[in-house]
Design an enzyme around this catalytic site. Structure first.
Site: not given
Ligand code: NAG
Ligand code: NAG
Ligand code: NAG
Ligand code: NAG
Length: 359
Positions: A38, A324, A327
Protein backbone atom coordinates in the site's frame (compact mmCIF):
# COMPACT_ATOMS: atom_id res chain seq x y z
CA UNK A 1 15.71 48.92 -8.52
CA UNK A 2 13.13 47.81 -11.04
CA UNK A 3 15.81 45.86 -12.86
CA UNK A 4 17.04 44.10 -9.73
CA UNK A 5 13.53 42.99 -8.90
CA UNK A 6 13.00 41.57 -12.36
CA UNK A 7 16.34 39.86 -12.17
CA UNK A 8 15.66 38.25 -8.80
CA UNK A 9 12.25 37.21 -10.09
CA UNK A 10 13.90 35.44 -13.02
CA UNK A 11 16.49 33.87 -10.74
CA UNK A 12 13.67 32.71 -8.51
CA UNK A 13 11.79 31.13 -11.41
CA UNK A 14 14.89 29.41 -12.71
CA UNK A 15 15.72 28.06 -9.26
CA UNK A 16 12.16 26.97 -8.68
CA UNK A 17 11.95 25.20 -12.02
CA UNK A 18 15.19 23.45 -11.24
CA UNK A 19 13.89 22.17 -7.91
CA UNK A 20 10.44 21.26 -9.17
CA UNK A 21 11.88 19.24 -12.01
CA UNK A 22 14.88 18.32 -9.90
CA UNK A 23 16.11 15.71 -12.34
CA UNK A 24 18.48 17.07 -14.99
CA UNK A 25 16.69 17.78 -18.22
CA UNK A 26 19.82 16.72 -20.12
CA UNK A 27 19.56 13.20 -18.73
CA UNK A 28 16.93 10.90 -20.21
CA UNK A 29 14.23 9.88 -17.77
CA UNK A 30 14.63 6.17 -16.99
CA UNK A 31 11.51 3.99 -17.15
CA UNK A 32 10.30 3.07 -13.65
CA UNK A 33 8.60 -0.16 -12.64
CA UNK A 34 7.12 -0.10 -9.15
CA UNK A 35 6.40 -3.14 -6.97
CA UNK A 36 5.17 -3.50 -3.42
CA UNK A 37 2.34 -2.86 -0.97
CA UNK A 38 0.00 0.00 0.00
CA UNK A 39 2.94 2.40 0.41
CA UNK A 40 3.25 2.33 -3.41
CA UNK A 41 -0.26 1.31 -4.57
CA UNK A 42 -1.67 4.02 -6.88
CA UNK A 43 -4.98 2.29 -7.57
CA UNK A 44 -4.28 -1.41 -8.18
CA UNK A 45 -6.62 -2.60 -5.45
CA UNK A 46 -9.41 -0.27 -6.67
CA UNK A 47 -9.34 -2.34 -9.86
CA UNK A 48 -9.72 -5.61 -7.94
CA UNK A 49 -13.48 -6.10 -7.40
CA UNK A 50 -13.03 -8.89 -4.86
CA UNK A 51 -10.77 -7.15 -2.35
CA UNK A 52 -11.91 -5.17 0.67
CA UNK A 53 -8.41 -3.68 1.10
CA UNK A 54 -9.03 -0.45 -0.78
CA UNK A 55 -8.98 3.32 -0.40
CA UNK A 56 -11.21 4.47 -3.28
CA UNK A 57 -13.56 6.48 -1.04
CA UNK A 58 -13.30 9.68 1.05
CA UNK A 59 -11.56 11.01 3.10
CA UNK A 60 -8.73 9.39 1.11
CA UNK A 61 -7.57 11.79 -1.58
CA UNK A 62 -9.00 14.84 0.23
CA UNK A 63 -6.03 16.99 -0.90
CA UNK A 64 -6.09 15.63 -4.45
CA UNK A 65 -7.55 17.66 -7.33
CA UNK A 66 -11.30 17.89 -6.66
CA UNK A 67 -10.63 15.89 -3.43
CA UNK A 68 -10.84 12.78 -5.57
CA UNK A 69 -10.21 9.40 -3.91
CA UNK A 70 -7.78 7.64 -6.25
CA UNK A 71 -7.23 4.36 -4.43
CA UNK A 72 -4.12 5.73 -2.72
CA UNK A 73 -3.94 5.26 1.06
CA UNK A 74 -3.13 8.94 1.49
CA UNK A 75 -4.66 12.41 1.55
CA UNK A 76 -2.89 13.01 -1.81
CA UNK A 77 0.04 11.51 -3.66
CA UNK A 78 2.19 8.77 -2.12
CA UNK A 79 5.94 8.21 -2.24
CA UNK A 80 5.75 6.16 -5.50
CA UNK A 81 4.28 9.29 -7.14
CA UNK A 82 6.90 11.62 -5.71
CA UNK A 83 9.76 9.28 -6.65
CA UNK A 84 8.50 9.02 -10.23
CA UNK A 85 8.39 12.80 -10.48
CA UNK A 86 11.86 13.20 -8.99
CA UNK A 87 13.18 10.74 -11.58
CA UNK A 88 11.81 13.04 -14.27
CA UNK A 89 8.38 11.59 -15.03
CA UNK A 90 5.55 14.05 -15.70
CA UNK A 91 3.20 11.81 -13.78
CA UNK A 92 3.30 8.61 -11.82
CA UNK A 93 2.96 5.40 -13.91
CA UNK A 94 -0.53 3.88 -13.97
CA UNK A 95 -1.32 0.51 -12.38
CA UNK A 96 -0.75 -2.58 -14.53
CA UNK A 97 -4.44 -3.46 -14.09
CA UNK A 98 -5.41 -0.10 -15.60
CA UNK A 99 -3.56 -1.04 -18.82
CA UNK A 100 -4.96 -4.55 -18.68
CA UNK A 101 -8.48 -3.10 -18.66
CA UNK A 102 -7.93 -0.29 -21.20
CA UNK A 103 -5.47 -2.12 -23.46
CA UNK A 104 -1.70 -2.27 -23.54
CA UNK A 105 -0.02 0.84 -24.98
CA UNK A 106 3.55 2.04 -25.61
CA UNK A 107 3.06 4.27 -22.55
CA UNK A 108 3.80 1.13 -20.52
CA UNK A 109 7.39 1.23 -21.75
CA UNK A 110 7.93 4.38 -19.66
CA UNK A 111 6.68 2.79 -16.49
CA UNK A 112 4.06 0.63 -14.79
CA UNK A 113 3.00 0.35 -11.16
CA UNK A 114 2.26 -3.20 -9.94
CA UNK A 115 2.01 -2.44 -6.19
CA UNK A 116 -0.99 -3.89 -4.37
CA UNK A 117 -2.05 -2.97 -0.84
CA UNK A 118 -1.88 -5.78 1.78
CA UNK A 119 0.62 -7.78 -0.28
CA UNK A 120 3.94 -8.95 1.10
CA UNK A 121 7.06 -10.87 0.17
CA UNK A 122 5.40 -14.19 0.94
CA UNK A 123 2.47 -15.53 -1.09
CA UNK A 124 0.86 -16.48 2.23
CA UNK A 125 0.64 -12.82 3.27
CA UNK A 126 -2.76 -11.48 2.27
CA UNK A 127 -3.64 -14.81 0.65
CA UNK A 128 -7.32 -14.58 1.65
CA UNK A 129 -7.63 -10.89 0.80
CA UNK A 130 -7.73 -11.19 -3.02
CA UNK A 131 -4.78 -8.85 -3.58
CA UNK A 132 -1.82 -9.22 -5.96
CA UNK A 133 1.11 -10.92 -4.19
CA UNK A 134 4.69 -10.04 -5.13
CA UNK A 135 5.17 -13.24 -7.18
CA UNK A 136 2.12 -12.33 -9.30
CA UNK A 137 3.34 -8.71 -9.67
CA UNK A 138 6.52 -10.14 -11.19
CA UNK A 139 4.49 -12.31 -13.60
CA UNK A 140 2.66 -9.17 -14.70
CA UNK A 141 6.03 -7.46 -15.24
CA UNK A 142 7.03 -10.42 -17.39
CA UNK A 143 4.16 -9.65 -19.76
CA UNK A 144 5.34 -6.01 -19.96
CA UNK A 145 8.83 -7.35 -20.84
CA UNK A 146 7.25 -9.46 -23.60
CA UNK A 147 5.47 -6.40 -25.00
CA UNK A 148 8.77 -4.50 -24.90
CA UNK A 149 10.60 -7.29 -26.75
CA UNK A 150 7.79 -7.54 -29.31
CA UNK A 151 7.89 -3.80 -30.01
CA UNK A 152 11.63 -3.13 -29.85
CA UNK A 153 13.39 -6.41 -30.51
CA UNK A 154 15.37 -8.36 -27.95
CA UNK A 155 18.59 -6.31 -27.85
CA UNK A 156 16.85 -2.95 -27.53
CA UNK A 157 14.44 -4.40 -24.96
CA UNK A 158 17.37 -5.62 -22.84
CA UNK A 159 19.01 -2.20 -23.14
CA UNK A 160 15.83 -0.40 -22.02
CA UNK A 161 15.29 -2.81 -19.12
CA UNK A 162 18.88 -2.39 -17.93
CA UNK A 163 18.33 1.41 -17.79
CA UNK A 164 15.01 1.09 -15.95
CA UNK A 165 14.62 1.72 -12.24
CA UNK A 166 12.93 -1.15 -10.39
CA UNK A 167 11.45 0.23 -7.18
CA UNK A 168 10.32 -2.21 -4.47
CA UNK A 169 8.62 -1.26 -1.21
CA UNK A 170 7.37 -4.28 0.71
CA UNK A 171 7.77 -6.50 3.79
CA UNK A 172 5.75 -4.71 6.49
CA UNK A 173 2.63 -6.81 5.89
CA UNK A 174 4.58 -10.07 6.31
CA UNK A 175 5.71 -8.92 9.76
CA UNK A 176 2.22 -7.68 10.68
CA UNK A 177 0.87 -11.13 9.70
CA UNK A 178 3.53 -12.85 11.80
CA UNK A 179 2.29 -10.98 14.89
CA UNK A 180 -1.41 -11.13 14.05
CA UNK A 181 -1.12 -14.90 13.58
CA UNK A 182 0.82 -15.19 16.87
CA UNK A 183 3.26 -17.28 14.89
CA UNK A 184 5.40 -19.75 16.84
CA UNK A 185 8.15 -19.60 14.20
CA UNK A 186 11.46 -18.36 15.63
CA UNK A 187 11.96 -14.64 14.73
CA UNK A 188 15.35 -15.26 13.07
CA UNK A 189 13.94 -18.14 11.05
CA UNK A 190 11.02 -15.95 9.96
CA UNK A 191 13.28 -13.03 8.96
CA UNK A 192 15.44 -15.46 6.99
CA UNK A 193 12.38 -16.75 5.15
CA UNK A 194 11.52 -13.17 4.15
CA UNK A 195 15.07 -12.54 2.93
CA UNK A 196 15.04 -15.80 0.95
CA UNK A 197 11.77 -14.70 -0.67
CA UNK A 198 13.33 -11.30 -1.47
CA UNK A 199 16.30 -13.05 -3.08
CA UNK A 200 13.98 -15.12 -5.30
CA UNK A 201 12.06 -12.00 -6.37
CA UNK A 202 15.23 -10.05 -7.21
CA UNK A 203 16.67 -13.03 -9.11
CA UNK A 204 13.44 -13.35 -11.12
CA UNK A 205 13.49 -9.64 -11.99
CA UNK A 206 17.19 -9.80 -12.86
CA UNK A 207 16.59 -12.79 -15.14
CA UNK A 208 13.98 -10.75 -17.01
CA UNK A 209 16.59 -8.03 -17.63
CA UNK A 210 16.23 -5.68 -14.63
CA UNK A 211 19.56 -4.26 -13.39
CA UNK A 212 18.85 -1.18 -11.25
CA UNK A 213 17.06 -1.86 -7.99
CA UNK A 214 15.75 0.89 -5.71
CA UNK A 215 14.80 -1.02 -2.58
CA UNK A 216 12.84 0.55 0.26
CA UNK A 217 13.09 -1.37 3.51
CA UNK A 218 10.65 -1.59 6.39
CA UNK A 219 9.82 1.50 8.51
CA UNK A 220 9.48 1.30 12.30
CA UNK A 221 6.11 -0.40 11.92
CA UNK A 222 5.69 -0.62 15.71
CA UNK A 223 5.26 3.19 15.64
CA UNK A 224 2.18 3.11 13.37
CA UNK A 225 -0.87 4.36 15.30
CA UNK A 226 -2.47 0.91 14.73
CA UNK A 227 0.35 -0.70 16.71
CA UNK A 228 0.79 2.06 19.31
CA UNK A 229 -2.72 1.39 20.63
CA UNK A 230 -1.47 -2.07 21.63
CA UNK A 231 1.06 -0.42 23.93
CA UNK A 232 -0.76 0.89 27.03
CA UNK A 233 1.30 4.11 26.97
CA UNK A 234 0.74 4.85 23.27
CA UNK A 235 4.47 4.31 22.72
CA UNK A 236 5.87 2.25 19.85
CA UNK A 237 5.63 -1.56 19.97
CA UNK A 238 9.31 -2.28 20.42
CA UNK A 239 9.23 -5.91 19.37
CA UNK A 240 7.98 -4.97 15.88
CA UNK A 241 10.64 -2.29 15.55
CA UNK A 242 13.29 -4.85 16.50
CA UNK A 243 11.99 -6.99 13.61
CA UNK A 244 12.16 -4.05 11.22
CA UNK A 245 15.80 -3.34 12.17
CA UNK A 246 16.78 -7.00 11.82
CA UNK A 247 15.08 -7.12 8.43
CA UNK A 248 16.98 -4.07 7.21
CA UNK A 249 20.30 -5.45 8.33
CA UNK A 250 19.70 -8.84 6.63
CA UNK A 251 18.44 -7.13 3.48
CA UNK A 252 21.60 -5.00 3.39
CA UNK A 253 23.71 -8.19 3.55
CA UNK A 254 21.62 -9.87 0.83
CA UNK A 255 21.94 -6.92 -1.57
CA UNK A 256 25.71 -6.73 -1.07
CA UNK A 257 25.93 -10.43 -1.85
CA UNK A 258 23.70 -10.21 -4.93
CA UNK A 259 25.57 -7.22 -6.35
CA UNK A 260 28.78 -9.31 -6.31
CA UNK A 261 27.06 -12.32 -7.78
CA UNK A 262 24.92 -10.75 -10.50
CA UNK A 263 26.90 -8.89 -13.22
CA UNK A 264 25.88 -5.23 -13.68
CA UNK A 265 23.37 -5.27 -10.85
CA UNK A 266 23.17 -1.89 -9.09
CA UNK A 267 21.10 -1.01 -6.07
CA UNK A 268 20.13 1.71 -3.67
CA UNK A 269 18.75 0.57 -0.31
CA UNK A 270 16.56 3.12 1.45
CA UNK A 271 16.61 2.83 5.21
CA UNK A 272 12.98 3.68 5.98
CA UNK A 273 13.62 2.84 9.61
CA UNK A 274 16.24 5.57 10.07
CA UNK A 275 14.31 8.06 7.95
CA UNK A 276 11.13 7.64 9.98
CA UNK A 277 12.74 7.44 13.43
CA UNK A 278 14.62 10.62 12.58
CA UNK A 279 11.28 12.35 12.01
CA UNK A 280 9.71 10.84 15.15
CA UNK A 281 12.69 11.95 17.25
CA UNK A 282 12.87 15.47 15.75
CA UNK A 283 9.34 16.34 14.59
CA UNK A 284 9.90 20.08 14.94
CA UNK A 285 12.65 20.00 12.28
CA UNK A 286 9.99 19.00 9.75
CA UNK A 287 7.16 21.05 11.26
CA UNK A 288 5.19 18.00 12.40
CA UNK A 289 2.99 18.57 15.43
CA UNK A 290 1.67 14.98 15.54
CA UNK A 291 3.77 11.89 15.02
CA UNK A 292 1.62 9.33 16.88
CA UNK A 293 -2.00 10.10 15.93
CA UNK A 294 -3.75 9.32 12.64
CA UNK A 295 -5.20 12.32 10.82
CA UNK A 296 -8.21 10.28 9.63
CA UNK A 297 -9.80 7.62 11.84
CA UNK A 298 -11.66 7.07 15.08
CA UNK A 299 -10.95 6.34 18.73
CA UNK A 300 -7.73 6.45 20.70
CA UNK A 301 -4.94 8.02 18.58
CA UNK A 302 -7.62 8.06 15.86
CA UNK A 303 -6.41 4.51 15.22
CA UNK A 304 -9.14 2.17 16.41
CA UNK A 305 -10.85 2.38 12.99
CA UNK A 306 -9.59 2.95 9.48
CA UNK A 307 -10.25 6.09 7.45
CA UNK A 308 -13.86 6.15 6.17
CA UNK A 309 -16.20 8.91 4.94
CA UNK A 310 -17.55 9.50 8.47
CA UNK A 311 -14.24 9.21 10.36
CA UNK A 312 -12.66 12.15 12.22
CA UNK A 313 -10.47 14.20 9.92
CA UNK A 314 -7.71 16.62 10.99
CA UNK A 315 -7.46 19.97 9.20
CA UNK A 316 -3.70 20.61 9.48
CA UNK A 317 -2.72 17.56 7.44
CA UNK A 318 0.83 18.71 6.67
CA UNK A 319 1.53 18.62 10.42
CA UNK A 320 0.72 14.90 10.73
CA UNK A 321 3.14 12.06 10.08
CA UNK A 322 0.26 9.57 9.74
CA UNK A 323 -2.70 9.89 7.42
CA UNK A 324 -4.56 6.83 8.74
CA UNK A 325 -3.73 4.09 11.24
CA UNK A 326 -0.99 2.62 9.01
CA UNK A 327 -0.03 5.07 6.27
CA UNK A 328 1.95 8.31 6.04
CA UNK A 329 0.45 11.61 4.92
CA UNK A 330 1.12 13.12 1.51
CA UNK A 331 3.67 15.47 3.09
CA UNK A 332 5.48 12.65 4.96
CA UNK A 333 5.58 10.62 1.71
CA UNK A 334 7.12 13.56 -0.13
CA UNK A 335 9.81 13.90 2.56
CA UNK A 336 10.55 10.18 2.25
CA UNK A 337 10.80 10.32 -1.56
CA UNK A 338 13.12 13.34 -1.49
CA UNK A 339 15.35 11.53 1.04
CA UNK A 340 15.45 8.36 -1.08
CA UNK A 341 16.23 10.39 -4.17
CA UNK A 342 18.90 12.71 -2.85
CA UNK A 343 19.64 11.58 0.74
CA UNK A 344 23.03 10.78 2.24
CA UNK A 345 24.44 7.45 3.37
CA UNK A 346 22.69 7.66 6.75
CA UNK A 347 19.43 7.07 4.88
CA UNK A 348 20.22 5.40 1.57
CA UNK A 349 23.19 3.16 0.67
CA UNK A 350 25.54 2.60 -1.10
CA UNK A 351 24.14 5.26 -3.46
CA UNK A 352 20.88 7.20 -3.57
CA UNK A 353 18.10 6.87 -6.14
CA UNK A 354 19.38 9.84 -8.18
CA UNK A 355 22.77 8.15 -8.55
CA UNK A 356 21.09 4.82 -9.31
CA UNK A 357 19.05 6.44 -12.09
CA UNK A 358 22.13 8.16 -13.50
CA UNK A 359 24.12 4.93 -13.99
C1 NAG B 1 22.55 17.10 -12.37
O1 NAG B 1 23.71 16.64 -13.03
C2 NAG B 1 24.91 17.02 -12.37
C3 NAG B 1 26.08 16.57 -13.23
O2 NAG B 1 25.85 15.33 -13.83
C4 NAG B 1 24.93 16.41 -10.96
O3 NAG B 1 26.11 16.80 -10.28
C5 NAG B 1 23.72 16.88 -10.19
O4 NAG B 1 23.67 16.23 -8.94
C6 NAG B 1 22.44 16.57 -10.97
N1 NAG B 1 21.31 17.13 -10.26
C7 NAG B 1 20.26 16.42 -9.89
C8 NAG B 1 19.26 17.16 -9.11
O5 NAG B 1 20.12 15.23 -10.16
C1 NAG C 1 -1.92 -15.86 8.85
O1 NAG C 1 -3.14 -16.54 9.07
C2 NAG C 1 -4.06 -16.46 7.97
C3 NAG C 1 -5.38 -17.04 8.42
O2 NAG C 1 -5.19 -18.32 8.97
C4 NAG C 1 -3.45 -17.21 6.79
O3 NAG C 1 -4.32 -17.13 5.67
C5 NAG C 1 -2.14 -16.53 6.42
O4 NAG C 1 -1.53 -17.28 5.40
C6 NAG C 1 -1.22 -16.45 7.64
N1 NAG C 1 -0.11 -15.58 7.26
C7 NAG C 1 1.15 -15.88 7.56
C8 NAG C 1 2.18 -14.89 7.09
O5 NAG C 1 1.49 -16.87 8.17
C1 NAG D 1 5.60 0.99 25.14
O1 NAG D 1 6.11 2.30 24.95
C2 NAG D 1 7.13 2.65 25.89
C3 NAG D 1 7.51 4.09 25.56
O2 NAG D 1 6.42 4.92 25.73
C4 NAG D 1 8.31 1.73 25.77
O3 NAG D 1 9.27 2.09 26.75
C5 NAG D 1 7.84 0.31 25.99
O4 NAG D 1 8.93 -0.59 25.77
C6 NAG D 1 6.73 -0.02 25.00
N1 NAG D 1 6.18 -1.35 25.30
C7 NAG D 1 6.19 -2.32 24.42
C8 NAG D 1 5.53 -3.60 24.84
O5 NAG D 1 6.71 -2.26 23.31
C1 NAG E 1 8.79 25.00 8.99
O1 NAG E 1 8.03 26.19 9.13
C2 NAG E 1 8.81 27.37 9.10
C3 NAG E 1 7.92 28.54 9.44
O2 NAG E 1 6.71 28.48 8.71
C4 NAG E 1 9.45 27.47 7.71
O3 NAG E 1 10.26 28.62 7.64
C5 NAG E 1 10.31 26.23 7.46
O4 NAG E 1 10.83 26.26 6.15
C6 NAG E 1 9.49 24.97 7.64
N1 NAG E 1 10.37 23.81 7.57
C7 NAG E 1 10.14 22.78 6.75
C8 NAG E 1 11.11 21.65 6.81
O5 NAG E 1 9.18 22.74 6.00
Amino acid sequence: MEKTNVLSYIVFIVTFLHISQISNSTKPTPPIFIFGDSTADVGTNSLLPATKIRADFPHNGIDFFHSKPTGRFSNGFNSADFLSKLLGHKSSPQPYLFFLKRGFTTKMLRGVNFASAASGLLDMTGKDLNIVPMSEQIKQFESVCSLLTYLKGRDMAMHILAKSVISISTGSNDIFAYFENKSKVDPDVFTNSLITAYECHINALYNLGARKFGIISIPPIGCCPSQRINNGTGGCLEIENTFARAFHSSLDTLLKKLSYKLPDMKYALGNSYEMTINVIDHPQLFNFTSIDTACCGEGWLNAERSCTPDANLCSNRDEYLFWDLNHPTRYASELAAVTLYSGGKQFVTPINFAQLAAY
